[in-house]
Design an enzyme around this catalytic site. Structure first.
Site, mmCIF file in Angstrom:
data_model
loop_
_atom_site.group_PDB
_atom_site.id
_atom_site.type_symbol
_atom_site.label_atom_id
_atom_site.label_comp_id
_atom_site.label_asym_id
_atom_site.label_seq_id
_atom_site.Cartn_x
_atom_site.Cartn_y
_atom_site.Cartn_z
ATOM 1 N N GLY A 139 57.020 13.485 52.614
ATOM 2 C CA GLY A 139 56.419 14.813 52.714
ATOM 3 C C GLY A 139 56.365 15.480 51.354
ATOM 4 N N ARG A 183 54.690 37.924 66.737
ATOM 5 C CA ARG A 183 53.563 37.111 67.211
ATOM 6 C C ARG A 183 53.619 36.801 68.703
ATOM 7 N NH1 ARG A 183 53.363 32.973 62.054
ATOM 8 N NH2 ARG A 183 52.552 34.573 60.660
HETATM 9 C C1 FAD Z 1 46.623 28.115 58.917
HETATM 10 C C2 FAD Z 1 48.085 28.364 58.653
HETATM 11 C C3 FAD Z 1 48.487 29.432 57.864
HETATM 12 C C4 FAD Z 1 49.841 29.658 57.622
HETATM 13 N N1 FAD Z 1 50.203 30.735 56.863
HETATM 14 C C5 FAD Z 1 51.525 30.954 56.614
HETATM 15 C C6 FAD Z 1 51.934 32.047 55.812
HETATM 16 O O1 FAD Z 1 51.133 32.827 55.320
HETATM 17 N N2 FAD Z 1 53.266 32.211 55.590
HETATM 18 C C7 FAD Z 1 54.200 31.370 56.100
HETATM 19 O O2 FAD Z 1 55.379 31.562 55.845
HETATM 20 N N3 FAD Z 1 53.826 30.307 56.844
HETATM 21 C C8 FAD Z 1 52.521 30.082 57.117
HETATM 22 N N4 FAD Z 1 52.164 29.010 57.881
HETATM 23 C C9 FAD Z 1 53.172 28.009 58.255
HETATM 24 C C10 FAD Z 1 53.446 27.107 57.053
HETATM 25 O O3 FAD Z 1 52.244 26.864 56.356
HETATM 26 C C11 FAD Z 1 54.041 25.758 57.434
HETATM 27 O O4 FAD Z 1 55.066 25.915 58.347
HETATM 28 C C12 FAD Z 1 54.626 25.092 56.189
HETATM 29 O O5 FAD Z 1 53.671 25.049 55.160
HETATM 30 C C13 FAD Z 1 55.131 23.682 56.488
HETATM 31 O O6 FAD Z 1 55.546 23.112 55.270
HETATM 32 P P1 FAD Z 1 56.285 21.713 55.247
HETATM 33 O O7 FAD Z 1 56.547 21.416 53.822
HETATM 34 O O8 FAD Z 1 57.428 21.740 56.176
HETATM 35 O O9 FAD Z 1 55.217 20.681 55.849
HETATM 36 P P2 FAD Z 1 53.687 20.341 55.467
HETATM 37 O O10 FAD Z 1 53.122 21.256 54.450
HETATM 38 O O11 FAD Z 1 52.984 20.203 56.772
HETATM 39 O O12 FAD Z 1 53.793 18.939 54.780
HETATM 40 C C14 FAD Z 1 54.046 17.763 55.508
HETATM 41 C C15 FAD Z 1 54.047 16.610 54.535
HETATM 42 O O13 FAD Z 1 54.565 15.468 55.197
HETATM 43 C C16 FAD Z 1 53.727 14.366 54.979
HETATM 44 N N5 FAD Z 1 53.873 13.480 56.141
HETATM 45 C C17 FAD Z 1 53.948 13.810 57.451
HETATM 46 N N6 FAD Z 1 54.143 12.729 58.204
HETATM 47 C C18 FAD Z 1 54.186 11.684 57.363
HETATM 48 C C19 FAD Z 1 54.366 10.300 57.545
HETATM 49 N N7 FAD Z 1 54.555 9.752 58.745
HETATM 50 N N8 FAD Z 1 54.331 9.514 56.444
HETATM 51 C C20 FAD Z 1 54.137 10.036 55.208
HETATM 52 N N9 FAD Z 1 53.991 11.340 54.977
HETATM 53 C C21 FAD Z 1 54.016 12.158 56.047
HETATM 54 C C22 FAD Z 1 52.344 14.937 54.788
HETATM 55 O O14 FAD Z 1 51.559 14.030 54.074
HETATM 56 C C23 FAD Z 1 52.690 16.205 54.003
HETATM 57 O O15 FAD Z 1 52.813 15.880 52.645
HETATM 58 C C24 FAD Z 1 50.805 28.793 58.159
HETATM 59 C C25 FAD Z 1 50.398 27.710 58.952
HETATM 60 C C26 FAD Z 1 49.060 27.531 59.228
HETATM 61 C C27 FAD Z 1 48.684 26.423 60.156
#
Ligand code: FAD
Length: 674
Positions: A72, A363
């Site tokens: 990730g 929300r």
């Molecule tokens: C439209 C939208 C707007 C949002 N706006 C906000 C906001 O303004 N403020 C806020 O706090 N939150 C917001 N959120 C929530 C927030 O964006 C997410 O919860 C957060 O970005 C998740 O980050 P993460 O690093 O956990 O995962 P992600 O950013 O989803 O990253 C996941 C990573 O894992 C990798 N991955 C997944 N599975 C595998 C696999 N099997 N093999 C290899 N790689 C894999 C992907 O390639 C990616 O790199 C928003 C969400 C959405 C949908």
């Protein structure tokens, strides 16, 4: 903090809960109670500071001998890779996109919270902590949330140092706005592109380490299996998505920062690629899945317009700072041009029902009320099925107050996006919005160190069951992802690695060979079924079941029905799936098949979890448990626990382990935003 009492952080304010109802009897087995083995003690304010000091160190020369896999590259994974690389460990970073910068985090629009109190409006670490625990409907762990609030201010400093262009006020200080569930302004933002700017910051920091040789980057690689050796996570099996090659990668520690699984509902605001496979493969290897039914349904999304869609679009919650939400008072006005409906015939229902928080209620509450309005027949926009599924988000007053340029300055990209998708100009006609699946509070169970119940497997960001309880407040996912990546994991992983160096293993180890064989057999199975239905069609059908029965309102009958339907769907999937192409090349049909297979199993567990929890809390609304005026009704005496589910085997039942939620700093109260 009206009505709340501050406590010393030492005396338990509630005892363990005792569940009397058993709606899910026959669907699960009850396992042992679960205790966080590294839960901190002492006054809440000192817990993280003390723990950081107690955690052991690894000397810089030894760090070079230790390997860390991070799956990730979103905010949680990118931040962790940058920081652990900088510390001198050997990091291997994986993502399935062609660039780390395409992680779903880039889509985040509205902002990131931090208790800086720049507005002098009464904010503090404790208030952010309090708002988050209350916002999560008292279903999160107190120590974790306090830590989150505590490091929130560091995140902003770190990002500013990286050059993240946060919005500034005229005087030069960083600007803030408000998000739902709070009465202070603590949300830092970069127009409607906060996630993108933060991700570029984390990405640059990570790329610096790639150049320095501490981080090795594997793009277009999908993790398909976890390698567990003698109870410890020691690597992953990944597929090179371009060549189809199956690869083994070994390490001393594995971090999953793989994001959320909202796409189990097919339609959601998540990126199309977001999926549960990494987490689910770990679950099947023994990692507990916690609170899987806690789903966040965001109130301000562009409404569904028919059954041809595969994606929904979020309109950021920040719009609720200035936009006013309403529906016509009279059903017969629902088809009129909203501009022709006089003020006295409009129902600003959130301002009416919740005068203290108005349009800025959390929300879960805003979503449910939008649904109630549409169920009453006062929805607007086109008919979808039997309903008009939309309510107005109106900027007329804001434009009068700030001028069109003032509104444009704050929200231009959001307004442009809305206009492009709907063909309507929101500066002239009120936007139409409706709730959509957006985020999951459930995820892999982790302890205070973010370590799962499998040793050496750490989980961060949206992929863990997180700090948000049953409902996440806006702008706190980015805060959590970066807190985990920049500040928590670097401290807790080093304590784990202080036990190293670990026994060396190689690819001939029995557990490694077995994990690889599992992946190869599964792919061969997908390719050989040769039925008639695409993975996408199963996904859509699953999504409909989940939305109908495990969406905004869940009932005992509906959930039972959903479980039966999902089981039938699963049987059909494994006998009638059609995967096109071949396995040794780029094959999106094959990728999708694996993800949908895992979504189907997850969907069943979500319904069992929802069936077991006969209470309403946050995003989990059980029709059988509501107050007289239709608000969520918790049953703390029965359900103040984290539900951590263990995989029960292919033919077995999931095993439920309960972790009691004991509060010492905040007393559980029925939530009120009136
Ligand atoms: C439209 C939208 C707007 C949002 N706006 C906000 C906001 O303004 N403020 C806020 O706090 N939150 C917001 N959120 C929530 C927030 O964006 C997410 O919860 C957060 O970005 C998740 O980050 P993460 O690093 O956990 O995962 P992600 O950013 O989803 O990253 C996941 C990573 O894992 C990798 N991955 C997944 N599975 C595998 C696999 N099997 N093999 C290899 N790689 C894999 C992907 O390639 C990616 O790199 C928003 C969400 C959405 C949908």
């Amino acid at each position: 903090m009206a009505g709340s009492t501050l406590h010393d952080g030492l005396t338990p304010l509630n005892g363990p809960s005792e569940q009397k109802s058993d709606d899910a009897r026959g669907y699960y087995t009850l396992g042992d109670k679960l205790v966080d083995p590294v839960a901190p003690e002492g006054p809440i304010k000192d817990r993280w500071t003390t723990r950081k000091f107690e955690n052991r160190l690894v000397n810089p020369a030894n760090r070079r001998k230790l390997d860390i896999i991070i799956v990730g590259t979103g905010l949680a994974g990118g931040a962790a890779a940058a920081t652990l690389g900088e510390a001198g460990y050997n990091v291997k970073s994986f993502c399935y996109q062609d660039s780390p910068r395409r992680a779903h985090s880039i889509a985040a629009q509205g902002g990131i919270n931090a208790a800086k109190n720049y507005k002098e409006d009464g904010d503090s670490t404790f208030r952010l902590f309090y708002d988050t625990v209350k916002g999560g409907d008292y279903r999160s762990r107190e120590s974790n949330v306090y830590r989150l609030a505590e490091v929130s201010a560091n995140i902003i400093d770190q990002c500013v140092a990286q050059g993240v262009p946060f919005a500034r006020e005229y005087g030069g200080l960083l600007d803030n706005r408000s998000f739902g569930g709070v009465q202070v302004s603590r949300t830092f933002y970069a127009r409607g592109q906060t996630g993108q700017q933060l991700l570029i910051g984390a990405y640059q920091a990570m790329e610096r380490q790639v150049a320095a040789g501490t981080v090795e980057q594997f793009t277009r690689h999908e993790m398909l299996e976890l390698i567990v050796v003698d109870g410890k996570a020691r690597g992953i099996i990944a597929r090179d998505m371009v060549t189809g090659a199956i690869e083994t990668h070994l390490a001393d520690v594995v971090v999953l920062a793989t994001g959320g699984y909202g796409n189990v509902f097919f339609l959601s605001t998540n990126a199309m690629g977001s999926n549960v496979t990494a987490a689910w493969r770990a679950h099947r290897k023994g990692a507990y899945m916690a609170n899987p039914c806690y789903t966040q349904i965001h109130p301000t999304c562009i409404p569904v317009s028919g059954d041809h869609q595969s994606k929904l679009t979020l309109m950021s919650e920040s719009l609720r700072n200035d936009g006013r939400i309403w529906v016509p008072k009279k059903k017969e006005d629902c088809t009129k041009d909203p501009r022709d409906i006089p003020e006295e015939d409009r129902d600003y229902y959130l301002e009416r029902i919740y005068p203290s928080f108005g349009n800025l209620v959390p929300r879960d509450i805003a979503s449910r009320q939008a649904k109630n309005m549409c169920d009453e027949g006062r929805g607007v926009g086109p008919m979808v099925g039997d309903f008009r599924r939309g309510v107005y988000l109106d900027f007329t007053d804001a434009i009068k107050r700030l001028g069109e340029d003032g509104v444009r300055e704050k929200y231009d990209n959001l307004f442009d996006m809305y206009a492009r998708i709907t063909g309507e100009n929101p500066y002239e006609v009120p936007m139409r919005i409706y709730p959509a699946v957006h985020y999951v509070m459930g995820g892999l169970w982790v302890d205070y160190h973010l370590q799962s119940n499998i040793e050496g497997l750490f989980v961060s960001g949206e992929a863990n069951f997180s700090d948000h309880g049953a409902n996440r407040l806006g702008a706190s996912a980015l805060m959590q992802g970066l807190a985990d990546g920049y500040f928590v994991l670097p401290n807790t992983i080093r304590d784990y690695l202080a036990d190293g160096p670990f026994d060396k293993i190689d690819e001939s180890h029995e557990a490694v060979v077995e994990a690889r064989a599992l992946v190869e057999e599964r792919i061969a199975k997908f390719m050989s079924i040769n039925g008639t239905r695409s993975a996408d069609s199963y996904h859509k059908e699953l999504g409909n079941i989940m939305w109908e029965y495990c969406g905004m309102e869940r009932t005992e009958d509906g959930l039972r029905k959903a479980i039966d339907m999902i089981r039938e769907l699963k049987a059909d999937f494994w006998s009638n799936l059609k995967v096109l192409g071949s396995a040794d090349t780029l094959n999106q049909s094959l990728e999708k098949a694996g993800r949908v297979a895992d979504f189907i199993e997850l969907g069943e567990l979500m319904c069992i979890d929802a069936l077991n929890r006969r209470e309403s809390c946050g995003g989990h609304f059980r029709g059988e448990s509501q107050t007289e005026d239709g608000e969520a009704l918790r049953h703390d005496e029965e359900f103040s626990y984290v539900a951590a589910w263990e995989w029960g085997g292919e033919e077995g039942q999931p095993v439920l382990h309960k972790e009691d939620l004991i509060y010492t700093a905040i007393e559980m109260k029925q939530r009120s935003y009136k």
